[in-house]
Enzyme design. Structure first.
Site, PDB file in Angstrom:
ATOM      1  N   CYS A 142      50.695  49.812  33.911  1.00 41.50           N
ATOM      2  CA  CYS A 142      51.842  49.217  33.229  1.00 41.50           C
ATOM      3  C   CYS A 142      52.349  47.982  33.969  1.00 41.50           C
ATOM      4  O   CYS A 142      52.321  47.928  35.194  1.00 41.50           O
ATOM      5  CB  CYS A 142      52.988  50.220  33.153  1.00 41.50           C
ATOM      6  SG  CYS A 142      52.519  51.729  32.332  1.00 41.50           S
ATOM      7  N   ARG A 202      45.998  43.788  34.877  1.00 42.60           N
ATOM      8  CA  ARG A 202      46.245  45.109  35.456  1.00 42.60           C
ATOM      9  C   ARG A 202      45.661  46.223  34.596  1.00 42.60           C
ATOM     10  O   ARG A 202      45.494  47.345  35.078  1.00 42.60           O
ATOM     11  CB  ARG A 202      47.756  45.348  35.590  1.00 42.60           C
ATOM     12  CG  ARG A 202      48.423  44.406  36.569  1.00 42.60           C
ATOM     13  CD  ARG A 202      49.920  44.444  36.408  1.00 42.60           C
ATOM     14  NE  ARG A 202      50.480  45.715  36.803  1.00 42.60           N
ATOM     15  CZ  ARG A 202      51.039  45.956  37.982  1.00 42.60           C
ATOM     16  NH1 ARG A 202      51.086  45.013  38.886  1.00 42.60           N
ATOM     17  NH2 ARG A 202      51.541  47.134  38.255  1.00 42.60           N
ATOM     18  N   TRP A 259      50.184  51.332  29.935  1.00 42.23           N
ATOM     19  CA  TRP A 259      48.931  52.064  30.161  1.00 42.23           C
ATOM     20  C   TRP A 259      49.315  53.532  29.974  1.00 42.23           C
ATOM     21  O   TRP A 259      50.067  54.081  30.777  1.00 42.23           O
ATOM     22  CB  TRP A 259      48.425  51.793  31.575  1.00 42.23           C
ATOM     23  CG  TRP A 259      47.055  52.303  31.877  1.00 42.23           C
ATOM     24  CD1 TRP A 259      45.876  51.764  31.462  1.00 42.23           C
ATOM     25  CD2 TRP A 259      46.730  53.431  32.693  1.00 42.23           C
ATOM     26  NE1 TRP A 259      44.837  52.482  31.980  1.00 42.23           N
ATOM     27  CE2 TRP A 259      45.329  53.528  32.735  1.00 42.23           C
ATOM     28  CE3 TRP A 259      47.484  54.383  33.388  1.00 42.23           C
ATOM     29  CZ2 TRP A 259      44.659  54.512  33.435  1.00 42.23           C
ATOM     30  CZ3 TRP A 259      46.812  55.366  34.091  1.00 42.23           C
ATOM     31  CH2 TRP A 259      45.421  55.426  34.108  1.00 42.23           C
ATOM     32  N   ASN A 307      58.057  51.530  34.499  1.00 43.25           N
ATOM     33  CA  ASN A 307      56.766  51.848  35.129  1.00 43.25           C
ATOM     34  C   ASN A 307      56.961  53.082  35.982  1.00 43.25           C
ATOM     35  O   ASN A 307      58.020  53.235  36.613  1.00 43.25           O
ATOM     36  CB  ASN A 307      56.311  50.716  36.053  1.00 43.25           C
ATOM     37  CG  ASN A 307      55.693  49.570  35.287  1.00 43.25           C
ATOM     38  OD1 ASN A 307      55.670  49.577  34.071  1.00 43.25           O
ATOM     39  ND2 ASN A 307      55.199  48.580  36.021  1.00 43.25           N
ATOM     40  N   GLY A 308      55.943  53.937  36.055  1.00 39.25           N
ATOM     41  CA  GLY A 308      56.054  55.146  36.868  1.00 39.25           C
ATOM     42  C   GLY A 308      56.127  56.368  35.964  1.00 39.25           C
ATOM     43  O   GLY A 308      55.905  56.279  34.755  1.00 39.25           O
ATOM     44  N   GLU A 360      29.713  52.505  46.324  1.00 40.23           N
ATOM     45  CA  GLU A 360      30.443  51.408  45.697  1.00 40.23           C
ATOM     46  C   GLU A 360      29.599  50.762  44.594  1.00 40.23           C
ATOM     47  O   GLU A 360      30.125  50.418  43.522  1.00 40.23           O
ATOM     48  CB  GLU A 360      30.837  50.378  46.773  1.00 40.23           C
ATOM     49  CG  GLU A 360      31.493  49.125  46.267  1.00 40.23           C
ATOM     50  CD  GLU A 360      32.791  49.333  45.474  1.00 40.23           C
ATOM     51  OE1 GLU A 360      33.351  50.448  45.501  1.00 40.23           O
ATOM     52  OE2 GLU A 360      33.227  48.372  44.811  1.00 40.23           O
ATOM     53  N   LYS A 364      30.809  50.498  40.750  1.00 41.90           N
ATOM     54  CA  LYS A 364      30.860  49.213  40.036  1.00 41.90           C
ATOM     55  C   LYS A 364      30.086  49.324  38.732  1.00 41.90           C
ATOM     56  O   LYS A 364      30.528  48.875  37.691  1.00 41.90           O
ATOM     57  CB  LYS A 364      30.206  48.149  40.920  1.00 41.90           C
ATOM     58  CG  LYS A 364      30.861  46.892  41.225  1.00 41.90           C
ATOM     59  CD  LYS A 364      32.230  46.773  41.760  1.00 41.90           C
ATOM     60  CE  LYS A 364      33.220  47.845  41.615  1.00 41.90           C
ATOM     61  NZ  LYS A 364      34.400  47.756  42.399  1.00 41.90           N
ATOM     62  N   GLU A 409      32.001  51.507  36.203  1.00 39.33           N
ATOM     63  CA  GLU A 409      33.253  50.904  35.735  1.00 39.33           C
ATOM     64  C   GLU A 409      33.034  49.905  34.608  1.00 39.33           C
ATOM     65  O   GLU A 409      33.793  49.887  33.654  1.00 39.33           O
ATOM     66  CB  GLU A 409      33.940  50.143  36.895  1.00 39.33           C
ATOM     67  CG  GLU A 409      34.693  51.027  37.856  1.00 39.33           C
ATOM     68  CD  GLU A 409      35.326  50.205  38.993  1.00 39.33           C
ATOM     69  OE1 GLU A 409      34.621  49.396  39.624  1.00 39.33           O
ATOM     70  OE2 GLU A 409      36.520  50.384  39.240  1.00 39.33           O
ATOM     71  N   HIS A 415      16.732  68.708  46.731  1.00 41.08           N
ATOM     72  CA  HIS A 415      17.454  69.981  46.736  1.00 41.08           C
ATOM     73  C   HIS A 415      18.193  70.229  45.419  1.00 41.08           C
ATOM     74  O   HIS A 415      19.158  70.991  45.387  1.00 41.08           O
ATOM     75  CB  HIS A 415      18.430  70.030  47.915  1.00 41.08           C
ATOM     76  CG  HIS A 415      17.741  69.967  49.247  1.00 41.08           C
ATOM     77  ND1 HIS A 415      16.824  70.905  49.651  1.00 41.08           N
ATOM     78  CD2 HIS A 415      17.795  69.044  50.241  1.00 41.08           C
ATOM     79  CE1 HIS A 415      16.353  70.590  50.850  1.00 41.08           C
ATOM     80  NE2 HIS A 415      16.927  69.449  51.225  1.00 41.08           N
ATOM     81  N   LYS A 417      43.947  47.823  37.025  1.00 37.96           N
ATOM     82  CA  LYS A 417      43.674  47.173  38.315  1.00 37.96           C
ATOM     83  C   LYS A 417      44.467  47.847  39.429  1.00 37.96           C
ATOM     84  O   LYS A 417      43.975  48.038  40.533  1.00 37.96           O
ATOM     85  CB  LYS A 417      44.083  45.692  38.203  1.00 37.96           C
ATOM     86  CG  LYS A 417      43.885  44.882  39.455  1.00 37.96           C
ATOM     87  CD  LYS A 417      42.469  44.435  39.575  1.00 37.96           C
ATOM     88  CE  LYS A 417      42.148  43.825  40.914  1.00 37.96           C
ATOM     89  NZ  LYS A 417      40.750  44.060  41.303  1.00 37.96           N
TER      90      LYS A 417
HETATM   91  C1  G6P Z   1      42.219  51.577  40.758  1.00 39.45           C
HETATM   92  C2  G6P Z   1      41.254  50.435  40.544  1.00 39.45           C
HETATM   93  C3  G6P Z   1      40.106  50.551  41.526  1.00 39.45           C
HETATM   94  C4  G6P Z   1      40.656  50.583  42.940  1.00 39.45           C
HETATM   95  C5  G6P Z   1      41.648  51.730  43.143  1.00 39.45           C
HETATM   96  C6  G6P Z   1      42.372  51.603  44.457  1.00 39.45           C
HETATM   97  O1  G6P Z   1      41.642  52.761  40.353  1.00 39.45           O
HETATM   98  O2  G6P Z   1      40.751  50.444  39.222  1.00 39.45           O
HETATM   99  O3  G6P Z   1      39.273  49.422  41.392  1.00 39.45           O
HETATM  100  O4  G6P Z   1      39.607  50.739  43.841  1.00 39.45           O
HETATM  101  O5  G6P Z   1      42.641  51.675  42.119  1.00 39.45           O
HETATM  102  O6  G6P Z   1      43.187  50.466  44.419  1.00 39.45           O
HETATM  103  P1  G6P Z   1      43.780  49.735  45.675  1.00 39.45           P
HETATM  104  O7  G6P Z   1      44.617  48.633  45.093  1.00 39.45           O
HETATM  105  O8  G6P Z   1      44.611  50.739  46.417  1.00 39.45           O
HETATM  106  O9  G6P Z   1      42.658  49.230  46.486  1.00 39.45           O
END
Ligand code: G6P
Length: 617
Positions: A2, A28, A79, A105-106, A494, A498, A501, A517, A612
């Site tokens: 949000c 975001r 969101w 927000n929250g 990672e 990626k 995502e 295994h 984000k």
């Molecule tokens: C969200 C984002 C991820 C990110 C994670 C942690 O889930 O979509 O890409 O890695 O938050 O975010 P931060 O801002 O704490 O690195």
């Protein structure tokens, strides 16, 4: 996640200011958007749309009377957490009289209890959100005070309700009958208050980036702060009912530089920025000529006595923490572990004064990380922040820290912020290597490797076309594995994240040795693997694991430091020696995900369902 934007008061085009603010918050991640605007004739209008801010812009231009003027207002990108993605659940939310409006927000955790009490008093709700409950409550309290003629009705109405809310919130509230007045409150969710000192206009935003060009001075509010903007343009900040002052900072114009330039997507632009960012990370912190580390944060750590390190973070940043844990064991000979922030408090925790708790976060606002950080601080632990966003909550709450200097990252899938985190966690480990008098040769060779990073990453970027060809092949398959041994764990994890995502394909990272295994049962022609092979003692073992996969008809892309004869596709990164291979392989993984997503026509910069910065637990 949000986003909030709010404006008051001297211009007559508040609606366009708010819509522009929302566009800046789009990165975001969100699924609906809305604004409420008002003027000194006590007219208010609310516009909402499910989908993108562009849909809201259309809605406003369709419904807004051509001669209307609006001088203040609040705006929100939602969101969904409580209640589906519907127009009714979209913010701003209103009270029963449709005179008070708020954005939130929250999450207000006790909203069901509060709603029940309101229902039994005859209040009905048009949606399912916790935010609407708060609007109804504040509306009721404010209306009662307005009837008595109190000039502080809104302030008193808000202050009457805040103690009843449990959870986290950033709220901005307005009332149709109090033109120009806005109240912003922060508790647990980020909120920035900004001023244009030339005009006296005021702004709120959940993200300082949205304020660039509007406000020249900003203050990052503390938990418990309440800001009241009065109709005469003056403002006051209160905490626990008392007037307080907060330091203001200039808004860096760097925040404005979020154009894509010649790149099709922000993500690609950010991937290509990485050589430059490596230079920025080391600037003034590493003296490569004399092999010395100079960052101020290291001075702070010199007298702190710690024996172990614990990284705490969420996903991408968690992977950087994982790499950090490896680096501490490798270079500093220290015990180091990594913990998933959202799980940290789900089992008994003993805060240990001999541990340095390192919080890694791009945004610095991730609620799942802030909660354990506060807990550790309350219990006397030493905390260190590795954060990208200056002024963010984690950067302010931690005792010490280093910024990652990756600049604004717009793509939801983190790329440049991650490589910057990798570089910073490595520097931190190298600092402890020196502090503890560990193997100097290893330290020297690591620093020499780091010095080559800008060049190394540049050479990986020049293979983008080659990577795109393999990515097209991988994009045809519904599942794939990212396989590793040793220190490649966080890099493979990672790369898999990626891939998931932005392609929406299933990708899983797993140790090569564990394949036999159980998971080997899944290997077939339609399930390819990506294997990471640095030039280390495990190379031959990794190569034979590739043959095991191929014997089951599985195809393999080897991302390696030297040629792998038996791979189906081989991306060789010959100019990535030692430590730099992890960084180079990371960039290769990012490009692989990007090109596969491009092939599949995905919305790369704003993948579905993702945000984000996740500011709710
Ligand atoms: C969200 C984002 C991820 C990110 C994670 C942690 O889930 O979509 O890409 O890695 O938050 O975010 P931060 O801002 O704490 O690195």
């Amino acid at each position: 996640m949000c986003g909030i934007f709010a404006y008051s008061w001297r211009r007559k085009d508040a609606d366009s200011i708010l819509l522009h603010g929302l566009e800046r918050l789009e990165y975001r991640g969100y699924d609906s958007a809305g604004i409420t605007v008002g003027n000194d004739a006590h007219v208010v209008e609310t516009f909402k749309a499910v989908g993108k801010v562009s849909a809201l812009v259309k809605e406003v231009s369709k419904k807004r009377p051509s001669d209307a003027f609006y001088q203040f207002g609040i705006a929100h990108t939602r969101w969904a957490t409580h209640g589906g993605v519907t127009v009714e659940n979209t913010h701003p939310h209103s009270d029963v009289e449709n005179r008070l409006f708020l954005v939130h927000n929250g999450i207000v955790e006790n909203h069901s209890d509060l709603a029940e009490r309101l229902s039994s008093a005859g209040v009905s709700f048009y949606g399912q959100t916790d935010s609407e409950v708060v609007a109804k409550l504040i509306g009721k309290e404010t209306a009662a005070r307005l009837r008595t003629g109190s000039p502080d009705s809104l302030l008193e109405g808000v202050e009457a309700v805040l103690p009843r809310l449990e959870g986290a919130y950033a709220l901005v509230i307005m009332h149709a009958d109090l033109p120009g007045e806005l109240i912003g409150v922060k508790y647990g969710s980020p909120l920035v208050f900004g001023r244009d000192t030339k005009t006296g206009d005021s702004f709120f935003a959940s993200d300082v980036q949205a304020l660039a060009g509007y406000a020249d001075q900003v203050t990052f509010l503390d938990d418990g702060d309440l800001v009241r903007i009065k109709p005469d343009g003056t403002y006051e900040i209160r905490s626990e009912g008392f007037l307080v002052s907060r330091p203001f900072e200039r808004v860096e114009t760097e925040h404005l530089k979020t154009e894509k330039g010649n790149f099709e997507h922000f993500m690609l632009k950010e991937i290509f920025e990485q050589p430059k960012i490596m230079k920025a990370v080391f600037q003034g912190r590493v003296d490569f000529e004399h092999l010395a580390l100079n960052a101020a944060a290291f001075q702070d750590l010199r007298d702190i006595d710690i024996e172990r390190v614990k990284f705490i973070a969420c996903w991408t940043s968690y992977h950087a923490g994982w790499a950090g844990a490896y680096a501490f064991r490798e270079y500093a000979g220290m015990s180091a572990t990594v913990e998933i922030a959202s799980e940290f408090l789900n089992s008994p925790v003993r805060v240990d004064p001999k541990i340095l708790y390192v919080f890694v976060s791009q945004s610095g606002e991730t609620a799942d990380a802030i909660e354990p950080l506060k807990f550790i601080k309350e219990h006397g632990g030493k905390t260190f922040g590795i954060v990208n966003v200056v002024g963010s909550s984690i950067s302010r709450l931690t005792d010490f820290g280093l910024f990652t200097r990756a600049g604004t990252e717009v793509g939801v899938a983190s790329t440049k912020a991650f490589t910057a985190q990798l570089a910073v966690v490595t520097l931190l480990a190298l600092f402890y290597a020196i502090k503890r008098g560990e193997d100097f040769r290893k330290y020297r060779s690591a620093l020499n490797d780091l010095a080559k990073l800008p060049e190394v990453l540049q050479s990986v970027l020049s293979s983008s076309g080659e990577i795109a060809e393999v990515a097209k092949e991988l994009a045809k398959r519904p599942h794939l594995f990212f396989l590793w041994r040793g220190s490649m764990l966080p890099i493979a994890a990672e790369a898999a994240l990626k891939f998931k995502e932005i392609t929406y394909l299933h990708a899983q990272s797993m140790p090569l040795g564990e394949l036999k295994h159980g998971t080997l049962a899944l290997i077939e022609e339609s399930c390819p693997s990506v294997v990471f092979l640095p030039d280390d003692a495990l190379f031959a073992q990794n190569q034979s694991s590739i043959s095991e996969i191929q014997a089951r008809w599985g195809k393999v892309l080897a991302i390696s430091a030297k040629p792998v004869q038996n791979a189906d596709w081989n991306l060789v990164l010959p100019s990535a020696p030692g430590l730099t291979f992890a960084f180079a392989a990371t960039v290769a993984g990012q490009l692989l995900a990007y090109h596969a997503a491009l092939e599949l026509g995905r919305e790369i910069d704003r993948p579905r369902n993702l945000a984000k910065s996740v500011t709710v637990k």
